[in-house]
Scaffold this motif. Structure first.
Motif, mmCIF file in Angstrom:
data_model
loop_
_atom_site.group_PDB
_atom_site.id
_atom_site.type_symbol
_atom_site.label_atom_id
_atom_site.label_comp_id
_atom_site.label_asym_id
_atom_site.label_seq_id
_atom_site.Cartn_x
_atom_site.Cartn_y
_atom_site.Cartn_z
ATOM 1 N N MET A 176 47.113 84.557 63.429
ATOM 2 C CA MET A 176 47.714 85.053 64.405
ATOM 3 C C MET A 176 47.148 84.546 65.722
ATOM 4 S SD MET A 176 50.232 86.554 62.928
ATOM 5 C CE MET A 176 50.962 86.872 64.506
ATOM 6 N N LEU A 177 46.456 83.740 65.799
ATOM 7 C CA LEU A 177 45.549 83.370 67.046
ATOM 8 C C LEU A 177 46.190 81.877 67.074
ATOM 9 C CD1 LEU A 177 42.144 84.731 66.905
ATOM 10 C CD2 LEU A 177 43.771 85.300 68.828
ATOM 11 N N ILE A 178 46.779 81.229 66.264
ATOM 12 C CA ILE A 178 47.265 79.899 66.453
ATOM 13 C C ILE A 178 48.109 79.654 67.573
ATOM 14 C CG2 ILE A 178 48.779 77.989 65.133
ATOM 15 C CD1 ILE A 178 47.821 79.042 62.574
ATOM 16 N N PRO A 179 49.061 80.482 67.721
ATOM 17 C CA PRO A 179 49.859 80.482 69.123
ATOM 18 C C PRO A 179 49.214 80.250 70.452
ATOM 19 C CG PRO A 179 50.852 82.017 67.677
ATOM 20 C CD PRO A 179 49.592 81.731 66.965
ATOM 21 N N MET A 180 48.271 81.059 70.399
ATOM 22 C CA MET A 180 47.475 81.071 71.540
ATOM 23 C C MET A 180 46.636 79.629 71.933
ATOM 24 S SD MET A 180 43.659 82.814 72.184
ATOM 25 C CE MET A 180 43.047 81.661 70.992
ATOM 26 N N ALA A 181 46.280 79.041 70.615
ATOM 27 C CA ALA A 181 45.749 77.519 70.954
ATOM 28 C C ALA A 181 46.660 76.719 71.103
ATOM 29 C CB ALA A 181 44.958 77.346 69.484
ATOM 30 N N CYS A 182 47.905 76.756 70.548
ATOM 31 C CA CYS A 182 48.963 75.853 70.853
ATOM 32 C C CYS A 182 49.437 75.938 72.109
ATOM 33 C CB CYS A 182 50.284 76.314 69.781
ATOM 34 S SG CYS A 182 50.149 75.710 68.027
ATOM 35 N N SER A 183 49.277 76.928 72.889
ATOM 36 C CA SER A 183 49.554 77.098 74.115
ATOM 37 C C SER A 183 49.041 76.087 75.079
ATOM 38 C CB SER A 183 49.709 78.339 74.656
ATOM 39 O OG SER A 183 48.381 78.681 74.817
ATOM 40 N N LEU A 184 47.835 75.620 74.746
ATOM 41 C CA LEU A 184 46.888 74.476 75.366
ATOM 42 C C LEU A 184 47.806 73.469 75.375
ATOM 43 C CD1 LEU A 184 44.260 73.717 76.504
ATOM 44 C CD2 LEU A 184 43.459 73.335 74.232
ATOM 45 N N PHE A 185 48.603 72.849 74.505
ATOM 46 C CA PHE A 185 49.264 71.847 74.386
ATOM 47 C C PHE A 185 50.815 71.906 75.079
ATOM 48 C CE2 PHE A 185 46.236 71.276 70.986
ATOM 49 C CZ PHE A 185 45.320 70.362 71.576
ATOM 50 N N ALA A 235 54.023 77.247 62.451
ATOM 51 C CA ALA A 235 52.793 77.002 61.870
ATOM 52 C C ALA A 235 52.013 78.221 61.244
ATOM 53 C CB ALA A 235 52.028 76.529 62.796
ATOM 54 N N VAL A 236 52.202 79.464 61.875
ATOM 55 C CA VAL A 236 51.661 80.553 61.253
ATOM 56 C C VAL A 236 52.197 80.760 59.952
ATOM 57 C CG1 VAL A 236 51.388 83.216 61.484
ATOM 58 C CG2 VAL A 236 51.058 81.507 63.691
ATOM 59 N N ALA A 237 53.634 80.732 59.576
ATOM 60 C CA ALA A 237 54.319 80.963 58.509
ATOM 61 C C ALA A 237 53.607 79.945 57.377
ATOM 62 C CB ALA A 237 55.851 80.611 58.534
ATOM 63 N N VAL A 238 53.370 78.823 57.927
ATOM 64 C CA VAL A 238 52.917 77.686 56.868
ATOM 65 C C VAL A 238 51.609 78.287 56.475
ATOM 66 C CG1 VAL A 238 52.022 75.462 56.424
ATOM 67 C CG2 VAL A 238 54.195 75.680 57.769
ATOM 68 N N GLY A 239 50.798 78.875 57.583
ATOM 69 C CA GLY A 239 49.522 79.361 57.222
ATOM 70 C C GLY A 239 49.679 80.511 56.251
ATOM 71 N N PHE A 240 50.501 81.363 56.111
ATOM 72 C CA PHE A 240 50.433 82.399 55.164
ATOM 73 C C PHE A 240 51.187 82.048 53.784
ATOM 74 C CE2 PHE A 240 51.241 85.420 58.909
ATOM 75 C CZ PHE A 240 50.085 86.342 58.359
ATOM 76 N N ILE A 241 51.781 80.870 53.696
ATOM 77 C CA ILE A 241 52.107 80.237 52.527
ATOM 78 C C ILE A 241 50.802 79.733 51.889
ATOM 79 C CG2 ILE A 241 53.256 78.271 51.223
ATOM 80 C CD1 ILE A 241 55.549 78.553 53.529
ATOM 81 N N ILE A 242 49.930 78.885 52.418
ATOM 82 C CA ILE A 242 48.903 78.343 51.830
ATOM 83 C C ILE A 242 47.617 79.273 52.040
ATOM 84 C CG2 ILE A 242 49.479 75.895 52.409
ATOM 85 C CD1 ILE A 242 47.378 76.161 54.767
ATOM 86 N N GLY A 243 47.882 80.609 52.513
ATOM 87 C CA GLY A 243 46.706 81.564 52.546
ATOM 88 C C GLY A 243 45.967 81.804 51.428
ATOM 89 N N VAL A 244 46.583 81.782 50.219
ATOM 90 C CA VAL A 244 45.989 82.218 49.095
ATOM 91 C C VAL A 244 44.673 81.457 48.818
ATOM 92 C CG1 VAL A 244 47.547 80.792 47.535
ATOM 93 C CG2 VAL A 244 46.442 82.934 46.586
ATOM 94 N N ILE A 245 44.696 80.089 49.294
ATOM 95 C CA ILE A 245 43.623 79.249 49.041
ATOM 96 C C ILE A 245 42.917 79.240 50.624
ATOM 97 C CG2 ILE A 245 42.819 76.831 48.984
ATOM 98 C CD1 ILE A 245 44.947 76.521 46.935
ATOM 99 N N GLN A 246 43.403 78.994 51.598
ATOM 100 C CA GLN A 246 43.045 78.666 52.994
ATOM 101 C C GLN A 246 42.349 80.029 53.426
ATOM 102 O OE1 GLN A 246 44.903 80.498 55.592
ATOM 103 N NE2 GLN A 246 42.960 80.273 56.823
ATOM 104 N N ASP A 247 42.808 81.145 53.281
ATOM 105 C CA ASP A 247 42.260 82.283 53.788
ATOM 106 C C ASP A 247 41.098 82.814 52.870
ATOM 107 O OD1 ASP A 247 42.168 84.295 55.866
ATOM 108 O OD2 ASP A 247 42.940 85.823 54.440
ATOM 109 N N SER A 248 41.292 82.388 51.452
ATOM 110 C CA SER A 248 40.124 82.919 50.778
ATOM 111 C C SER A 248 38.741 82.116 51.010
ATOM 112 C CB SER A 248 40.474 82.817 49.445
ATOM 113 O OG SER A 248 41.474 83.244 48.927
ATOM 114 N N VAL A 249 38.958 80.912 51.157
ATOM 115 C CA VAL A 249 37.815 80.022 51.357
ATOM 116 C C VAL A 249 37.261 80.413 52.939
ATOM 117 C CG1 VAL A 249 36.999 77.681 51.833
ATOM 118 C CG2 VAL A 249 38.668 78.255 50.105
ATOM 119 N N GLU A 250 38.295 80.594 53.981
ATOM 120 C CA GLU A 250 37.689 80.840 55.279
ATOM 121 C C GLU A 250 36.956 82.244 55.181
ATOM 122 O OE1 GLU A 250 40.240 83.160 58.963
ATOM 123 O OE2 GLU A 250 41.081 81.224 58.354
#
Length: 408
Positions: A345-354, A364-379
Motif C-alpha cells: 500500500m506504500l507503492i503509490p506513495m513512491a510512484c508519486s515521486l515519478f 502495480a499493487v494488484a500485481v503485488g497481491f497476485i505474487i504476494g504468496v511468494i514475495q510477501d512471505s520472503v519479505e
C-alpha cells in the motif's frame, strides 16, 4: 496427555515444522479440494496475532517497571542497525532494478484502495497511532500505540518504586510467555495448513506469468539477507556472523515465511531471544519496535515495484532520483504495517515521486497481491528474523565493548 505432549516437545521444533511443511505441500498438490486443512493455518496465525499485543504490552510494561539503568546504549545501537539495514535494502533494490529492468502488464480496473499520498502522511499516521486510546491499540494490534503507552506506564511504575505491583505485572508477563511457548509448539500443524493453502490456491502459475519480477525481488532480498546484513553484523562484532544469521533464519524466518506477518511472529522472536540468552528488559522493547521500523524486505518491495512501474511507462530514472527513491522507500517501509501485504500500500506513495498517477500505481499493487504468496512471505521472513539478528548484534556489541564473552 502430559506424556504425549512431553514426547512431542522433545522432537526438534524445526524438524516438526519441516515435516508439517512437506505434508501440507503434498496434500495441496494431491488433494487441493481438502479445504479443512487450511483451518490449522488460520487457527495458528490467529492465536499468534491474538496473544502478541498482550505479550508485548505486558513484557514492555514489566521490563521498564523493574528495569535498572544501563540499557540505553543498546537501544541506540539497535535503532541505528534497523535504519541502516532498511536503507541498504532500498539501495540494493535500486541497483537490481537498473541491472535487470522489469516491465509489468498493468491491468485496467485494478481497484481504488486508499493509499498514502506522501511520506508526510505516513509519518503523521505513525504519530496518530502512537497516541491512540491504549485499549484500542491493544484491540487493533497497533504496536506503535502499545509501545508508547507501555513505555509511559512502565516508566511511571518504576518511578513509584511499586515493587508489589511490578511483581504482579512480571508474573502476568511470564504467564503470557508460557502461553506463547505452548502455541509455538503447535507450529507444525499451523505450517501444514498454511502451506496447503498456498499450494492449493496458487500452484506454480505465478512463476511463469511474473517470473522476471519475482527474480528481481527475491534476488534483491537474498543479497540483502545473505550478504549485506551479515556484513553489518560482522563489522559490529568482528567475527563470523553466519552462525547467528542462519540461526535467526532457521528459528524465526521459517515461521515468519508462512505466517506472512511480522506482528504474528513477535512471540516467536521473543522465544528465540530468550534461547539466545539476551536481556529480557532489552528485547521485550526492541523486538516489537523492530516489527515496526526494521523493514528491509518491505523497502525492497516498494523500490522494485516502483522502478518496474517507471520502466513500464518509459520513464527515465537518473541516479539522484534513484538515491532519493531509496531514502523515501526506507522511510516509507518504516511505516509499513506488520501484517501481510502492508508494504504494497506504500507503492503509490513512491510512484508519486515519478509523477505516476494513483490509478496506475494501484494496478502495480494488484500485481503485488497476485505474487504476494511468494514475495510477501520472503519479505516478512527477512523483516522478522532480522529483528532478532540486529537485537542480538546490539547486545553482543555492548558486551564486547565491556570485555564480556559472547557466544552464539
Amino acid at each position: 496427555m502430559k506424556q504425549i505432549f512431553k514426547k512431542w516437545t522433545e522432537i526438534s521444533l524445526i524438524l516438526r515444522i519441516l515435516v508439517g511443511l512437506a505434508i501440507g505441500a503434498l496434500i495441496g498438490i494431491a488433494v487441493p479440494q481438502a479445504g479443512g486443512i487450511a483451518v490449522f493455518g488460520s487457527v495458528f496465525v490467529g492465536a499468534l496475532k491474538g496473544v502478541a499485543p498482550v505479550l508485548v504490552f505486558l513484557l514492555v510494561l514489566s521490563s521498564l517497571a523493574n528495569a535498572n539503568s544501563g540499557i540505553g546504549s543498546r537501544f541506540k545501537t539497535v535503532i541505528i542497525l534497523y535504519l541502516l539495514g532498511t536503507l541498504l535494502a532500498s539501495v540494493v533494490a535500486v541497483l537490481a532494478s537498473f541491472i535487470m529492468p522489469v516491465n509489468m502488464d498493468l491491468v485496467v480496473g485494478a481497484g481504488e484502495t486508499a493509499a498514502p499520498s506522501g511520506i508526510g502522511e505516513v509519518l503523521m499516521n505513525l504519530i496518530k497511532n502512537m497516541v491512540t486510546n491504549p485499549v484500542s491499540a491493544l484491540v487493533d494490534a497497533n504496536y506503535i500505540g502499545i509501545l508508547f503507552w507501555a513505555v509511559l506506564g512502565g516508566t511511571a511504575l518504576n518511578s513509584l518504586k511499586a515493587d508489589k505491583t511490578s511483581a504482579v505485572i512480571a508474573d502476568l508477563a511470564e504467564m503470557v510467555s508460557i502461553t506463547v511457548r505452548w502455541i509455538i509448539q503447535m507450529a507444525p500443524f499451523g505450517v501444514c495448513g498454511l502451506v496447503y493453502s498456498a499450494v492449493s490456491e496458487s500452484g506454480l502459475g505465478i512463476f511463469t506469468t511474473y517470473g522476471k519480477l519475482l527474480i528481481v525481488l527475491l534476488s534483491s532480498m537474498a543479497i540483502v539477507q545473505l550478504i549485506f546484513y551479515p556484513l553489518i553484523v560482522g563489522v559490529f562484532l568482528k567475527r563470523n556472523p553466519y552462525p547467528l544469521v542462519f540461526r535467526c533464519i532457521k528459528e524465526s524466518g521459517i515461521t515468519a515465511f508462512f505466517t506472512r506477518s511480522s506482528a504474528a511472529n513477535i512471540p516467536v522472536n521473543m522465544t528465540l531471544c530468550e534461547n539466545l540468552g539476551l536481556d529480557r528488559d532489552f528485547y521485550s522493547v526492541s523486538i516489537p519496535l523492530g516489527a515496526t521500523i526494521n523493514m528491509g524486505g518491505a523497502a525492497v518491495t516498494i523500490t522494485v515495484m516502483t522502478m518496474a512501474c517507471a520502466h513500464t511507462l518509459g520513464i527515465h530514472v537518473d541516479i539522484p532520483t534513484a538515491i532519493f527513491l531509496s531514502v523515501l522507500s526506507a522511510l516509507g517501509a518504516c511505516g509499513a504495517s506488520g501484517v501481510a501485504g502492508g508494504s504494497l500500500m506504500l507503492i503509490p506513495m513512491a510512484c508519486s515521486l515519478f509523477g505516476i498517477g494513483n490509478d496506475i500505481a494501484m494496478q502495480a499493487v494488484a500485481v503485488g497481491f497476485i505474487i504476494g504468496v511468494i514475495q510477501d512471505s520472503v519479505e516478512t521472513a527477512i523483516n522478522s528474523n532480522t529483528d532478532v539478528l540486529f537485537t542480538a548484534t546490539a547486545e553482543f556489541y555492548e558486551n564486547l565493548k565491556h570485555g564480556r564473552k559472547v557466544e552464539f
